[in-house]
Scaffold this motif. Structure first.
Motif, PDB file in Angstrom:
ATOM      1  N   PRO A 223     -24.042 -41.893 -70.855  1.00  0.00           N
ATOM      2  CA  PRO A 223     -23.359 -42.875 -70.427  1.00  0.00           C
ATOM      3  C   PRO A 223     -22.645 -44.523 -70.077  1.00  0.00           C
ATOM      4  CG  PRO A 223     -25.958 -42.269 -69.094  1.00  0.00           C
ATOM      5  CD  PRO A 223     -25.300 -41.007 -70.285  1.00  0.00           C
ATOM      6  N   VAL A 224     -23.069 -44.196 -72.003  1.00  0.00           N
ATOM      7  CA  VAL A 224     -22.900 -45.101 -72.656  1.00  0.00           C
ATOM      8  C   VAL A 224     -21.017 -45.728 -72.428  1.00  0.00           C
ATOM      9  CG1 VAL A 224     -22.489 -44.472 -74.934  1.00  0.00           C
ATOM     10  CG2 VAL A 224     -22.452 -46.404 -74.785  1.00  0.00           C
ATOM     11  N   ARG A 225     -20.690 -44.139 -72.422  1.00  0.00           N
ATOM     12  CA  ARG A 225     -19.021 -44.462 -72.487  1.00  0.00           C
ATOM     13  C   ARG A 225     -18.464 -43.697 -70.845  1.00  0.00           C
ATOM     14  NH1 ARG A 225     -17.581 -41.644 -77.739  1.00  0.00           N
ATOM     15  NH2 ARG A 225     -19.821 -41.599 -78.886  1.00  0.00           N
ATOM     16  N   ALA A 226     -19.889 -44.370 -70.239  1.00  0.00           N
ATOM     17  CA  ALA A 226     -19.202 -44.378 -68.637  1.00  0.00           C
ATOM     18  C   ALA A 226     -18.502 -45.430 -68.242  1.00  0.00           C
ATOM     19  CB  ALA A 226     -19.701 -43.872 -67.452  1.00  0.00           C
ATOM     20  N   HIS A 227     -17.477 -46.274 -67.301  1.00  0.00           N
ATOM     21  CA  HIS A 227     -17.601 -47.220 -66.195  1.00  0.00           C
ATOM     22  C   HIS A 227     -18.661 -47.818 -66.042  1.00  0.00           C
ATOM     23  CE1 HIS A 227     -13.632 -47.380 -67.101  1.00  0.00           C
ATOM     24  NE2 HIS A 227     -13.115 -46.157 -66.786  1.00  0.00           N
ATOM     25  N   LEU A 228     -18.565 -49.227 -65.975  1.00  0.00           N
ATOM     26  CA  LEU A 228     -20.468 -49.381 -65.100  1.00  0.00           C
ATOM     27  C   LEU A 228     -20.704 -50.169 -64.425  1.00  0.00           C
ATOM     28  CD1 LEU A 228     -22.563 -48.909 -68.886  1.00  0.00           C
ATOM     29  CD2 LEU A 228     -22.388 -47.548 -67.511  1.00  0.00           C
ATOM     30  N   HIS A 229     -19.542 -50.644 -63.781  1.00  0.00           N
ATOM     31  CA  HIS A 229     -19.933 -51.559 -62.836  1.00  0.00           C
ATOM     32  C   HIS A 229     -20.468 -51.082 -61.181  1.00  0.00           C
ATOM     33  CE1 HIS A 229     -17.273 -49.171 -59.838  1.00  0.00           C
ATOM     34  NE2 HIS A 229     -16.901 -49.028 -61.515  1.00  0.00           N
ATOM     35  N   ASP A 230     -21.119 -51.991 -61.227  1.00  0.00           N
ATOM     36  CA  ASP A 230     -21.716 -51.698 -58.987  1.00  0.00           C
ATOM     37  C   ASP A 230     -23.050 -51.144 -59.625  1.00  0.00           C
ATOM     38  OD1 ASP A 230     -20.040 -53.286 -58.064  1.00  0.00           O
ATOM     39  OD2 ASP A 230     -18.180 -51.493 -58.425  1.00  0.00           O
ATOM     40  N   LEU A 231     -23.405 -51.302 -60.244  1.00  0.00           N
ATOM     41  CA  LEU A 231     -24.903 -50.890 -60.630  1.00  0.00           C
ATOM     42  C   LEU A 231     -26.207 -51.096 -60.669  1.00  0.00           C
ATOM     43  CD1 LEU A 231     -24.152 -48.313 -63.794  1.00  0.00           C
ATOM     44  CD2 LEU A 231     -24.154 -47.895 -61.142  1.00  0.00           C
ATOM     45  N   PRO A 232     -27.020 -50.597 -59.638  1.00  0.00           N
ATOM     46  CA  PRO A 232     -28.676 -51.683 -59.133  1.00  0.00           C
ATOM     47  C   PRO A 232     -29.109 -52.386 -60.396  1.00  0.00           C
ATOM     48  CG  PRO A 232     -29.212 -49.296 -59.246  1.00  0.00           C
ATOM     49  CD  PRO A 232     -27.567 -49.626 -59.408  1.00  0.00           C
ATOM     50  N   PRO A 233     -30.244 -53.584 -59.968  1.00  0.00           N
ATOM     51  CA  PRO A 233     -30.896 -53.815 -61.078  1.00  0.00           C
ATOM     52  C   PRO A 233     -31.522 -52.625 -62.509  1.00  0.00           C
ATOM     53  CG  PRO A 233     -31.602 -55.162 -59.786  1.00  0.00           C
ATOM     54  CD  PRO A 233     -30.722 -53.653 -59.348  1.00  0.00           C
ATOM     55  N   LYS A 254     -22.365 -53.629 -72.290  1.00  0.00           N
ATOM     56  CA  LYS A 254     -21.401 -52.855 -71.413  1.00  0.00           C
ATOM     57  C   LYS A 254     -21.493 -53.262 -69.933  1.00  0.00           C
ATOM     58  CE  LYS A 254     -18.478 -49.171 -71.053  1.00  0.00           C
ATOM     59  NZ  LYS A 254     -17.680 -47.656 -71.592  1.00  0.00           N
ATOM     60  N   ALA A 255     -23.407 -52.913 -69.778  1.00  0.00           N
ATOM     61  CA  ALA A 255     -23.317 -52.969 -68.403  1.00  0.00           C
ATOM     62  C   ALA A 255     -23.135 -54.618 -67.861  1.00  0.00           C
ATOM     63  CB  ALA A 255     -24.355 -52.393 -68.494  1.00  0.00           C
ATOM     64  N   GLN A 256     -23.986 -55.314 -68.834  1.00  0.00           N
ATOM     65  CA  GLN A 256     -24.072 -57.054 -68.314  1.00  0.00           C
ATOM     66  C   GLN A 256     -22.421 -56.872 -68.589  1.00  0.00           C
ATOM     67  OE1 GLN A 256     -26.614 -57.902 -72.425  1.00  0.00           O
ATOM     68  NE2 GLN A 256     -27.884 -57.327 -70.589  1.00  0.00           N
ATOM     69  N   ALA A 257     -21.517 -56.957 -69.548  1.00  0.00           N
ATOM     70  CA  ALA A 257     -20.175 -57.184 -69.150  1.00  0.00           C
ATOM     71  C   ALA A 257     -19.542 -57.190 -68.107  1.00  0.00           C
ATOM     72  CB  ALA A 257     -19.368 -56.474 -70.234  1.00  0.00           C
ATOM     73  N   ALA A 258     -20.021 -55.936 -67.178  1.00  0.00           N
ATOM     74  CA  ALA A 258     -19.420 -55.126 -66.142  1.00  0.00           C
ATOM     75  C   ALA A 258     -20.290 -56.164 -64.787  1.00  0.00           C
ATOM     76  CB  ALA A 258     -19.732 -53.667 -66.063  1.00  0.00           C
ATOM     77  N   GLY A 259     -21.337 -56.820 -65.234  1.00  0.00           N
ATOM     78  CA  GLY A 259     -22.080 -57.189 -64.223  1.00  0.00           C
ATOM     79  C   GLY A 259     -23.345 -56.822 -63.944  1.00  0.00           C
ATOM     80  N   VAL A 260     -23.699 -55.588 -64.374  1.00  0.00           N
ATOM     81  CA  VAL A 260     -24.915 -55.608 -63.977  1.00  0.00           C
ATOM     82  C   VAL A 260     -26.281 -55.795 -64.665  1.00  0.00           C
ATOM     83  CG1 VAL A 260     -26.177 -53.302 -64.034  1.00  0.00           C
ATOM     84  CG2 VAL A 260     -23.957 -53.066 -64.347  1.00  0.00           C
ATOM     85  N   PRO A 261     -26.449 -56.644 -63.398  1.00  0.00           N
ATOM     86  CA  PRO A 261     -28.514 -56.877 -63.474  1.00  0.00           C
ATOM     87  C   PRO A 261     -29.251 -56.167 -64.491  1.00  0.00           C
ATOM     88  CG  PRO A 261     -28.277 -56.831 -61.598  1.00  0.00           C
ATOM     89  CD  PRO A 261     -27.238 -56.116 -62.027  1.00  0.00           C
ATOM     90  N   VAL A 262     -29.448 -56.344 -65.940  1.00  0.00           N
ATOM     91  CA  VAL A 262     -30.190 -55.185 -66.738  1.00  0.00           C
ATOM     92  C   VAL A 262     -31.590 -56.319 -67.727  1.00  0.00           C
ATOM     93  CG1 VAL A 262     -30.466 -53.488 -68.673  1.00  0.00           C
ATOM     94  CG2 VAL A 262     -28.014 -53.938 -67.443  1.00  0.00           C
ATOM     95  N   THR A 263     -32.067 -55.673 -67.828  1.00  0.00           N
ATOM     96  CA  THR A 263     -33.165 -56.859 -68.239  1.00  0.00           C
ATOM     97  C   THR A 263     -34.059 -55.429 -69.781  1.00  0.00           C
ATOM     98  OG1 THR A 263     -34.923 -56.786 -66.670  1.00  0.00           O
ATOM     99  CG2 THR A 263     -35.644 -56.907 -68.374  1.00  0.00           C
ATOM    100  N   LEU A 264     -33.593 -56.111 -70.762  1.00  0.00           N
ATOM    101  CA  LEU A 264     -33.383 -55.437 -72.090  1.00  0.00           C
ATOM    102  C   LEU A 264     -35.542 -55.117 -72.291  1.00  0.00           C
ATOM    103  CD1 LEU A 264     -32.653 -53.365 -74.346  1.00  0.00           C
ATOM    104  CD2 LEU A 264     -30.885 -55.039 -75.295  1.00  0.00           C
ATOM    105  N   GLN A 265     -35.761 -54.166 -73.349  1.00  0.00           N
ATOM    106  CA  GLN A 265     -36.690 -54.985 -73.905  1.00  0.00           C
ATOM    107  C   GLN A 265     -37.375 -53.830 -74.709  1.00  0.00           C
ATOM    108  OE1 GLN A 265     -39.651 -54.252 -70.868  1.00  0.00           O
ATOM    109  NE2 GLN A 265     -39.981 -55.663 -69.775  1.00  0.00           N
ATOM    110  N   VAL A 266     -37.259 -54.503 -75.750  1.00  0.00           N
ATOM    111  CA  VAL A 266     -36.699 -54.280 -77.767  1.00  0.00           C
ATOM    112  C   VAL A 266     -38.670 -54.697 -77.993  1.00  0.00           C
ATOM    113  CG1 VAL A 266     -35.666 -54.347 -79.407  1.00  0.00           C
ATOM    114  CG2 VAL A 266     -34.578 -54.306 -77.901  1.00  0.00           C
TER     115      VAL A 266
END
Length: 328
Positions: A223-233, A254-266
């Motif tokens: 999925p990291v190699r896909a277009h990641l626009h228009d995905l849910p949170p 990449k998802a955040q740059a496409a406007g996807v709301p991503v919560t990353l927890q490291v």
């Protein structure tokens, strides 16, 4: 710094998987080993197990006491697309269901090499469509998975989006496998850090088994190699000691740059699959609690948006000019 409980877990895994790495066991042996380990797992307290099937596919519900009936979580287990089952992940799925307070459907999707790509994705889509047929609205469904199951959950979102189908409300990836193309140098470095755990599992070879004749870089495999626009949170959890770490960071950016709301927890210094050991590793319990917080946040935002839309509709009706009745 990782907890003492995690350090003990790491030592145990090193002792258990070191010999496996040297012996290069067959896949059938690995499958038997993880199924045997599953004998020591139990469904969490106040979570009720209900066996079912989805169009002939083995599945089960994990139902926390008091969970709302109108919302549901679809869970896709990890295992490199080649091993794992309902048995191996039942405890984790139950714990996540309880933290999220969601009735959770886990499915036993088909595994490679007997059933290569797109069999697992087809089964995930089948389960999602089955939930829709049971009366669940798309905005009342969430999808989650760990490792390969986390990557499969993301692939399901991409597949649904590209097919023009309604998407679920959100997705959760617990150390998701977002890129089946794994550089050898990175594998070796992290294998040393994780005491040969990932080398024993030979995950890159497993990716090839799943991909079969499809290129590993195919967007529904990686999925990291896909277009990641228009995905849910999305909620993504990862440890900085995992072989999957850098790819997850690339996916998130990449998802955040496409406007996807991503919560990353490291999380720091944890082995892959640390979520499975939630009973005695505090970082795993913390991660599951944070997943529950994410779910509640999505529902709250959804409810707030519905309330605003309702108020806007009411105000529009009040502000609309009244039609005059014709004089008689």
């Amino acid at each position: 710094m990782p907890s003492p409980q995690h350090l003990l877990l790491k030592q145990f895994l090193a002792a258990a998987t070191g010999p496996l790495a040297r012996q290069r066991p067959r896949l059938t042996t690995m499958r038997l080993a993880v199924e045997a380990a599953a004998l020591f797992q139990f469904v969490p307290w106040n979570v009720f197990l209900e066996e079912t099937n989805v169009e002939g596919m083995a599945a089960e519900w994990l139902r926390p006491a008091g969970a709302p009936t109108e919302r549901v979580l679809l869970y896709l287990h990890g295992g490199g697309y080649v091993l794992g089952s309902l048995n191996t992940h039942r405890s984790l799925v139950g714990a996540l269901a309880r933290s999220c307070r969601l009735n959770t459907l886990a499915i036993d999707y088909r595994k490679a090499p007997e059933y290569p790509f797109p069999a697992a994705l087809d089964d995930a889509r089948l389960a999602y469509d089955w939930l829709l047929a049971q009366g669940y609205a798309p905005q009342s469904i969430m999808v989650a998975g760990d490792s390969a199951g986390g990557g499969l959950a993301l692939s399901l979102l991409l597949h649904l989006r590209d097919a023009g189908q309604p998407l679920p409300a959100a997705a959760i990836g617990l150390s998701p496998w977002t890129d089946l193309v794994l550089p050898t140098a990175v594998l070796r470095q992290v294998c040393r850090e994780e005491s040969q755990l990932l080398e024993a599992l030979e995950i890159r070879g497993w990716g090839g088994m799943y991909a079969h004749e499809t290129p590993l870089a195919h967007p529904l495999l990686s999925p990291v190699r896909a277009h990641l626009h228009d995905l849910p949170p999305l909620l993504i959890q990862i440890s900085d000691a995992e072989v999957l770490h850098d790819d997850v960071l690339r996916f998130t950016a990449k998802a955040q740059a496409a406007g996807v709301p991503v919560t990353l927890q490291v999380f720091g210094g944890l082995v892959h699959w640390w979520h499975l050991f939630w009973r005695f590793v505090p970082e795993a319990r913390q991660a599951l609690e944070q997943a529950g917080d994410f779910v509640r946040g999505v529902w709250a935002a959804q409810q707030a948006a519905q309330t605003l839309a309702k108020r806007a509709g009411q105000q529009a009706r009040v502000a609309a000019p009244q039609r005059l009745r014709p004089a008689h």
